[in-house]
Design a protein around this motif. Structure first.
Motif, PDB file in Angstrom:
ATOM      1  N   MET A 241       0.833  -1.206   0.000  1.00 33.71           N
ATOM      2  CA  MET A 241       0.000   0.000   0.000  1.00 33.71           C
ATOM      3  C   MET A 241       0.868   1.257   0.000  1.00 33.71           C
ATOM      4  SD  MET A 241      -2.993  -1.214   2.655  1.00 33.71           S
ATOM      5  CE  MET A 241      -3.995   0.245   2.429  1.00 33.71           C
ATOM      6  N   ILE A 242       1.983   1.235   0.736  1.00 32.72           N
ATOM      7  CA  ILE A 242       2.879   2.396   0.766  1.00 32.72           C
ATOM      8  C   ILE A 242       3.507   2.628  -0.611  1.00 32.72           C
ATOM      9  CG2 ILE A 242       5.042   3.286   1.722  1.00 32.72           C
ATOM     10  CD1 ILE A 242       4.316   1.882   4.335  1.00 32.72           C
ATOM     11  N   LEU A 243       3.942   1.553  -1.250  1.00 33.58           N
ATOM     12  CA  LEU A 243       4.537   1.685  -2.581  1.00 33.58           C
ATOM     13  C   LEU A 243       3.497   2.098  -3.619  1.00 33.58           C
ATOM     14  CD1 LEU A 243       6.921  -1.412  -2.580  1.00 33.58           C
ATOM     15  CD2 LEU A 243       7.522   0.996  -2.253  1.00 33.58           C
ATOM     16  N   ALA A 244       2.252   1.673  -3.419  1.00 35.29           N
ATOM     17  CA  ALA A 244       1.179   2.094  -4.327  1.00 35.29           C
ATOM     18  C   ALA A 244       0.931   3.602  -4.211  1.00 35.29           C
ATOM     19  CB  ALA A 244      -0.098   1.314  -4.019  1.00 35.29           C
ATOM     20  N   LEU A 245       1.010   4.124  -2.985  1.00 34.41           N
ATOM     21  CA  LEU A 245       0.869   5.566  -2.805  1.00 34.41           C
ATOM     22  C   LEU A 245       2.006   6.319  -3.496  1.00 34.41           C
ATOM     23  CD1 LEU A 245      -0.207   5.750   0.958  1.00 34.41           C
ATOM     24  CD2 LEU A 245      -1.627   6.216  -1.053  1.00 34.41           C
ATOM     25  N   LYS A 246       3.202   5.742  -3.451  1.00 28.41           N
ATOM     26  CA  LYS A 246       4.345   6.350  -4.143  1.00 28.41           C
ATOM     27  C   LYS A 246       4.108   6.383  -5.653  1.00 28.41           C
ATOM     28  CE  LYS A 246       8.518   7.739  -5.171  1.00 28.41           C
ATOM     29  NZ  LYS A 246       8.893   9.173  -5.019  1.00 28.41           N
ATOM     30  N   GLN A 247       3.560   5.314  -6.188  1.00 29.02           N
ATOM     31  CA  GLN A 247       3.278   5.272  -7.618  1.00 29.02           C
ATOM     32  C   GLN A 247       2.179   6.258  -8.010  1.00 29.02           C
ATOM     33  OE1 GLN A 247       2.523   1.011  -8.011  1.00 29.02           O
ATOM     34  NE2 GLN A 247       4.419   0.772  -9.168  1.00 29.02           N
ATOM     35  N   MET A 248       1.246   6.515  -7.109  1.00 30.00           N
ATOM     36  CA  MET A 248       0.178   7.474  -7.395  1.00 30.00           C
ATOM     37  C   MET A 248       0.715   8.896  -7.479  1.00 30.00           C
ATOM     38  SD  MET A 248      -2.877   5.975  -4.954  1.00 30.00           S
ATOM     39  CE  MET A 248      -3.937   7.384  -5.280  1.00 30.00           C
ATOM     40  N   THR A 249       1.743   9.197  -6.694  1.00 34.85           N
ATOM     41  CA  THR A 249       2.316  10.549  -6.711  1.00 34.85           C
ATOM     42  C   THR A 249       3.440  10.696  -7.737  1.00 34.85           C
ATOM     43  OG1 THR A 249       3.826   9.910  -4.913  1.00 34.85           O
ATOM     44  CG2 THR A 249       1.719  10.907  -4.290  1.00 34.85           C
ATOM     45  N   ASP A 250       4.028   9.578  -8.160  1.00 35.41           N
ATOM     46  CA  ASP A 250       5.117   9.608  -9.127  1.00 35.41           C
ATOM     47  C   ASP A 250       4.870   8.508 -10.164  1.00 35.41           C
ATOM     48  OD1 ASP A 250       7.421   9.863 -10.583  1.00 35.41           O
ATOM     49  OD2 ASP A 250       8.796   9.349  -8.941  1.00 35.41           O
ATOM     50  N   GLU A 251       4.299   8.881 -11.292  1.00 35.42           N
ATOM     51  CA  GLU A 251       3.925   7.895 -12.306  1.00 35.42           C
ATOM     52  C   GLU A 251       5.139   7.231 -12.949  1.00 35.42           C
ATOM     53  OE1 GLU A 251       1.409   9.750 -15.138  1.00 35.42           O
ATOM     54  OE2 GLU A 251      -0.244  10.122 -13.719  1.00 35.42           O
ATOM     55  N   SER A 252       6.289   7.851 -12.851  1.00 34.14           N
ATOM     56  CA  SER A 252       7.494   7.260 -13.441  1.00 34.14           C
ATOM     57  C   SER A 252       8.113   6.186 -12.549  1.00 34.14           C
ATOM     58  CB  SER A 252       8.539   8.351 -13.714  1.00 34.14           C
ATOM     59  OG  SER A 252       8.940   8.980 -12.496  1.00 34.14           O
ATOM     60  N   TYR A 253       7.618   6.087 -11.313  1.00 30.36           N
ATOM     61  CA  TYR A 253       8.208   5.128 -10.364  1.00 30.36           C
ATOM     62  C   TYR A 253       7.563   3.757 -10.539  1.00 30.36           C
ATOM     63  CZ  TYR A 253       9.235   2.769  -5.966  1.00 30.36           C
ATOM     64  OH  TYR A 253       9.614   1.858  -5.017  1.00 30.36           O
ATOM     65  N   THR A 254       8.389   2.753 -10.636  1.00 29.96           N
ATOM     66  CA  THR A 254       7.937   1.360 -10.658  1.00 29.96           C
ATOM     67  C   THR A 254       8.668   0.617  -9.551  1.00 29.96           C
ATOM     68  OG1 THR A 254       7.580   1.443 -13.053  1.00 29.96           O
ATOM     69  CG2 THR A 254       7.727  -0.738 -12.032  1.00 29.96           C
TER      70      THR A 254
END
Length: 237
Positions: free
Chosen positions: A171-184
């Motif tokens: 869930m934490i990494l999903a929040l990171k992806q929501m704020t940074d679309e370039s992050y995988t």
């Protein structure tokens, strides 16, 4: 001289003690309900129940009613369990489906909860699962069934904590992806974050009882708040 007679004699010699029977506190004791034990009348009723069961109280009773509720509420995991699937429920079942689904399911869950509460009140001991199993099983199968229940509960506890840590990390990494679309998120990011969360939970579990009580209360309040926020965000206005 029988053990019962010796205990009565001890109680007469020491005025600070008295005689208590498991029948006096409405519990089923492993030492037999016909056995009596010496007991200090100055202790609390809960400790008297433990004594009547044939045990000595070892843990401090520093959990309030709300704190005890908080432990169960946290274990339920309502936020990740409900909020993460609420979108699918609304799309495929709708508001009526969710409402009746919860109500029907709640009836079955309450039956299980009330049954477990009855068993726990009859056998209020640490390790209550295998103790209650032994007391409720036929004498021939007590050892086997208690062994199976004890080990199955152990494996559940060992696997449940890492799974919760993994869900939290995801869930934490999903929040990171929501704020940074370039992050995988690579696999090792999730693994290291899961390990960090697991170690943090282990440190919290090792804290004093009062600290754990306070943390449980705070986490329950946050769970309720975030669950309400999730309902508002997911609801299709």
């Amino acid at each position: 001289m029988s053990k019962e007679s010796s205990l009565k004699q001890e109680a007469s010699m020491h005025p600070i003690t008295s005689i208590i029977s498991p029948n006096d506190v409405n519990v089923i004791s492993s030492i037999g309900n016909n056995m009596v034990i010496s007991h200090n009348p100055n202790i609390s009723k809960d400790e008297a129940v433990i004594n009547a069961l044939g045990y000595k109280q070892e843990f401090k009773r520093e959990f309030s009613f709300f704190t005890t509720f908080s432990v169960s509420f946290s274990v339920l995991g309502l936020l990740p369990s409900i909020a993460s699937t609420l979108f699918y429920s609304i799309c495929y079942a709708g508001n009526a489906g969710i409402t009746w689904g919860y109500l029907v399911g709640m009836i079955g869950v309450m039956c299980v909860a009330l049954s477990m509460a009855e068993i726990s009140s009859a056998f209020p001991t640490s390790g209550g699962l295998y103790y209650a199993t032994a007391m409720l099983s036929p004498p021939k199968y007590k050892a086997l069934l208690s062994w199976c229940v004890g080990w199955s509960n152990y494996f559940v506890q060992v696997t449940a904590a890492p799974s919760v840590g993994y869900s939290c990390a995801s869930m934490i990494l999903a929040l990171k992806q929501m704020t940074d679309e370039s992050y995988t998120a690579p696999t090792w990011h999730c693994y290291l974050l899961t390990m960090a969360i697991t170690f943090a939970c282990a440190a919290i579990a090792s804290a004093p009882t009062k600290w754990i009580a306070w943390i449980n209360s705070c986490s329950t309040i946050m769970n309720m708040l975030f669950l309400f926020i999730s309902f508002v965000m997911e609801y299709p206005f």
